[in-house]
Motif scaffolding. Structure first.
Motif, PDB file in Angstrom:
ATOM      1  N   ILE A 270       0.748  -1.270  -0.002  1.00 17.82           N
ATOM      2  CA  ILE A 270      -0.008   0.050  -0.153  1.00 17.82           C
ATOM      3  C   ILE A 270       0.724   1.384   0.184  1.00 17.82           C
ATOM      4  CG2 ILE A 270      -2.065   0.920   1.218  1.00 17.82           C
ATOM      5  CD1 ILE A 270      -2.740  -1.447   2.010  1.00 17.82           C
ATOM      6  N   SER A 271       1.758   1.119   0.920  1.00 14.54           N
ATOM      7  CA  SER A 271       2.655   2.787   1.160  1.00 14.54           C
ATOM      8  C   SER A 271       3.080   3.117  -0.620  1.00 14.54           C
ATOM      9  CB  SER A 271       3.358   2.191   1.766  1.00 14.54           C
ATOM     10  OG  SER A 271       3.899   1.571   2.573  1.00 14.54           O
ATOM     11  N   GLY A 272       4.009   1.475  -1.134  1.00 11.20           N
ATOM     12  CA  GLY A 272       4.235   1.629  -2.513  1.00 11.20           C
ATOM     13  C   GLY A 272       3.842   2.565  -3.694  1.00 11.20           C
ATOM     14  N   LEU A 273       2.514   2.174  -3.324  1.00 14.84           N
ATOM     15  CA  LEU A 273       0.855   2.172  -4.475  1.00 14.84           C
ATOM     16  C   LEU A 273       0.526   4.230  -3.748  1.00 14.84           C
ATOM     17  CD1 LEU A 273      -1.717  -0.534  -4.376  1.00 14.84           C
ATOM     18  CD2 LEU A 273       0.332   0.251  -6.012  1.00 14.84           C
ATOM     19  N   VAL A 274       0.433   4.318  -2.752  1.00 22.18           N
ATOM     20  CA  VAL A 274       0.382   5.898  -2.196  1.00 22.18           C
ATOM     21  C   VAL A 274       1.253   6.527  -2.405  1.00 22.18           C
ATOM     22  CG1 VAL A 274       0.675   7.490  -0.485  1.00 22.18           C
ATOM     23  CG2 VAL A 274      -0.707   5.151  -0.139  1.00 22.18           C
ATOM     24  N   LYS A 278       1.049   9.518  -5.442  1.00 21.19           N
ATOM     25  CA  LYS A 278       2.175  10.601  -4.472  1.00 21.19           C
ATOM     26  C   LYS A 278       3.388  12.001  -5.746  1.00 21.19           C
ATOM     27  CE  LYS A 278       4.000  11.902  -0.622  1.00 21.19           C
ATOM     28  NZ  LYS A 278       4.557  11.557   0.482  1.00 21.19           N
ATOM     29  N   LYS A 279       3.699  10.091  -6.829  1.00 20.33           N
ATOM     30  CA  LYS A 279       4.405  11.551  -7.676  1.00 20.33           C
ATOM     31  C   LYS A 279       4.148  11.868  -8.752  1.00 20.33           C
ATOM     32  CE  LYS A 279       8.218   8.258  -9.125  1.00 20.33           C
ATOM     33  NZ  LYS A 279       9.460   7.736  -8.960  1.00 20.33           N
ATOM     34  N   ARG A 280       3.071  11.623  -8.589  1.00 23.26           N
ATOM     35  CA  ARG A 280       2.597  11.639  -9.903  1.00 23.26           C
ATOM     36  C   ARG A 280       1.532  13.286 -10.155  1.00 23.26           C
ATOM     37  NH1 ARG A 280       0.216   6.061 -12.298  1.00 23.26           N
ATOM     38  NH2 ARG A 280       2.658   5.774 -12.950  1.00 23.26           N
TER      39      ARG A 280
ATOM     40  N   THR B  81       8.951  -3.765 -10.876  1.00 29.61           N
ATOM     41  CA  THR B  81       9.594  -2.670  -9.599  1.00 29.61           C
ATOM     42  C   THR B  81      10.815  -2.607 -10.108  1.00 29.61           C
ATOM     43  OG1 THR B  81      10.565  -4.633  -8.219  1.00 29.61           O
ATOM     44  CG2 THR B  81       8.472  -3.826  -8.198  1.00 29.61           C
ATOM     45  N   LYS B  82      11.713  -3.290 -10.904  1.00 30.58           N
ATOM     46  CA  LYS B  82      13.031  -2.248 -11.615  1.00 30.58           C
ATOM     47  C   LYS B  82      12.826  -1.060 -11.518  1.00 30.58           C
ATOM     48  CE  LYS B  82      16.849  -3.397 -13.936  1.00 30.58           C
ATOM     49  NZ  LYS B  82      17.154  -4.537 -15.145  1.00 30.58           N
ATOM     50  N   PHE B  83      12.398  -0.393 -12.501  1.00 30.20           N
ATOM     51  CA  PHE B  83      11.984   0.664 -12.643  1.00 30.20           C
ATOM     52  C   PHE B  83      11.352   1.834 -11.853  1.00 30.20           C
ATOM     53  CE2 PHE B  83      15.748   0.622 -15.537  1.00 30.20           C
ATOM     54  CZ  PHE B  83      15.085  -0.434 -16.064  1.00 30.20           C
ATOM     55  N   ALA B  84       9.984   1.095 -11.124  1.00 37.15           N
ATOM     56  CA  ALA B  84       9.063   1.778 -11.202  1.00 37.15           C
ATOM     57  C   ALA B  84       9.912   2.493  -9.831  1.00 37.15           C
ATOM     58  CB  ALA B  84       8.323   1.203  -9.595  1.00 37.15           C
ATOM     59  N   ASN B  85      10.684   1.854  -8.584  1.00 38.89           N
ATOM     60  CA  ASN B  85      10.674   2.805  -8.104  1.00 38.89           C
ATOM     61  C   ASN B  85      12.326   2.187  -7.000  1.00 38.89           C
ATOM     62  OD1 ASN B  85      11.214   3.968  -5.055  1.00 38.89           O
ATOM     63  ND2 ASN B  85       9.675   3.333  -4.265  1.00 38.89           N
TER      64      ASN B  85
END
Lengths: 280, 275
Positions: A270-274, A278-280, B81-85
């Protein structure tokens, strides 16, 4: 009320482990040696197994107290010290392979060496399974006291040396030369980490320890860059998740650590999605 | 002579495994994602357990497909996920995937009869039970994947050498998908034969040993093949004469070799010549 008294000890144990493991987690993620704790835990276990083979005792009593326990612990400690020394030596500019590869290899050798030793005895299946999951629900207050003592000693060392330790880790991948007494400091890092791991794995099992080490530190990395904020946020996360995880495992009658790991994983997702939104 | 006949299939399969895993090992090492195979193997095992829960028969075709489906989904997540973050290192993701996979497997093990046994089996494996039929199937499968990689060697290699290289993000992701998918197929096939640790050591130890001494891809590839194959054959004979399990014997032999060589490189005063 029954639930509350039942949950008190596991909760305290998880918080003690969680606090120190979040701190170490930030270190190991920065150093890119994520799997080090599994290797150290396995090497400590190999030490314990060695003690059993060298000084056999009758398995009838099944008591893990007294002299046998102390010899096993000393051997586990000895092996952890050796491993700490080895890892601090292996980090060297001349070595063209990542340290993580050597950590993985040590892990594989330690595990299979234990299988070879235990083959001569019996019950290796049970042993492997127990080491993975632990039994956090059945932790005793004696164990918690020991854990508390070790965690405080290690925490004190790291508070006193916090500047050097953080600097060492920040420059770990680049392998900067200017840090004073680098090798000794590095040894101290692995050794103190090993002490915590030996104690924590006995209570929580390898998998729980690994999850507490990596997941909160990764999750907080998304939102904070400051060490103190990450440790506090990670600890808060652990408190918020451990209580429902323990309650669920109590009501559903399932082992506690997989539930906690599952919760931690979902929180990270969930944190990753949030974070992405937020980044967009 | 009897010994040779008896040990024929295990030796053949371990040489085959050394070939394909030695090749992938150099890629994995250059990418710095050392533990990927353990994570993939764990997810495949989780898939198998879920298949069992859904009612597929043990060792049936359907069950294998469920296992492959899980592997492919997780590999998709991984390539994504490699480039996502980039904030969290990939190795941390691998660790988390492994942890969640094993945690769920342990939860499910409570619900399946013999589930706990199954977890132990994934860990140890046993190459002594290999038949010539297994060897043939593995040979064909690994052969196809080998030919496939031969055609795509350039893009695969350039991504492994430099993750942020020239190609567009979309193209890199596509190549990564292909790379990890073929890797996943090899791992899912190999782990039930040799067990997690043997596969891990054949993947990492030969590649790591040779990379200590040379940076050239060609030399690294040939070197890891020789180290892997010779190491496993010696390990098998050693385990046979000392009467210990074969997998662990090979793991300890190759693992100690790598650590020994690393210490040797450190002790040596002059830096070792780069190719």
């Amino acid at each position: 009320m029954e639930l509350l008294s039942f949950m008190a000890a596991p909760l305290v144990a998880t918080l003690l482990m969680g606090g120190i493991l979040v701190y170490f987690g930030i270190h190991v993620i920065k150093r890119e040696i994520v799997f080090i704790d599994i290797a150290l835990a396995q090497i400590a276990a190999l030490g314990g197994t060695f003690a059993i083979v060298l000084f056999p005792h009758d398995h009838e009593g099944h008591s893990h107290e007294g002299g046998d326990f102390i010899t096993e612990y000393l051997f586990a400690l000895l092996f952890t010290t050796l491993a700490a020394g080895l890892f601090s030596i292996l980090k060297n500019k001349k070595v063209k392979i990542p340290l993580e590869a050597l950590i993985g290899i040590s892990y594989a050798v330690a595990t299979t060496a234990m299988v070879i030793i235990l083959d001569k005895g019996a019950g290796s299946d049970v042993h492997i399974h127990d080491m993975l999951t632990g039994a956090i629900l059945w932790v005793s207050w004696d164990q918690i006291l020991r854990l508390a003592i070790i965690v405080s000693v290690v925490a004190l060392i790291h508070v006193l040396l916090r500047k050097q330790m953080i600097r060492l880790t920040d420059n770990y991948v680049a392998n900067e030369k200017t840090i004073k007494r680098k090798r000794l400091l590095d040894f101290l890092f692995y050794f103190s980490f090993g002490l915590v791991i030996v104690e924590a794995v006995q209570i929580g099992g390898i998998l729980t320890v690994f999850a507490l080490l990596i997941i909160p530190a990764s999750t907080t990395l998304l939102f904070f860059s400051n060490w103190r904020a990450r440790i506090l946020a990670g600890l808060l996360l652990i408190v918020l998740l451990t209580i429902p995880a323990l309650a669920l495992s109590w009501t559903w009658d399932v082992p506690a650590s997989p539930v906690l790991i599952f919760f931690l994983g979902i929180t990270l997702l969930i944190s990753g999605l949030v974070y992405q939104l937020k980044k967009r | 002579m009897d010994t040779i006949i008896f040990l024929g299939p295990p030796i053949a399969i371990s040489v085959l495994l050394s070939m394909i895993l030695g090749y992938f090992g150099n890629h994995i090492l250059s990418r710095g994602i050392i533990f990927i195979d353990i994570a993939v193997a764990q997810i495949a095992a989780l898939g198998t357990m879920i298949g069992l829960l859904l009612g597929f028969a043990d060792e049936s075709f359907g069950l294998q497909m469920v296992s492959y489906a899980f592997t492919i989904i997780i590999i998709g997540v991984f390539a994504f996920t490699k480039f996502a973050n980039q904030k969290i290192p990939q190795e941390a993701y691998i660790g988390i995937i492994y942890c969640l996979g094993l945690g769920l497997a342990l939860l499910l093990a409570e619900r399946i009869s013999g589930g706990s046994n199954y977890i132990s089996k994934t860990i140890t494996g046993n190459i002594l039970w290999t038949t010539w039929k297994d060897v043939l199937i593995s040979f064909i499968l690994f052969g196809i994947i080998g030919v496939f990689h031969y055609f795509f060697q350039k893009p695969f290699r350039s991504i492994s050498n430099d993750p942020a290289h020239g190609d567009s993000l979309k193209k890199t992701r596509l190549y990564d998908m292909l790379f990890y998918m073929t890797f996943g197929i090899v791992i899912v096939k190999a782990v039930p034969i040799g067990g997690v640790f043997l596969i891990f050591i054949l993947l990492i130890a030969p590649a790591a040993s040779i990379t200590l001494f040379t940076q050239s891809w060609k030399k690294r590839l040939i070197g890891s093949w020789i180290i892997g194959a010779v190491g496993s054959v010696i390990g098998i004979f050693l385990s046979y004469s000392l009467n210990i399990s074969n997998g662990p014997a090979i793991v300890c032999l190759l693992g100690l070799l790598t650590v020994g060589l690393t210490l040797l490189v450190i002790v040596k005063k002059s830096p070792v010549g780069n190719a």
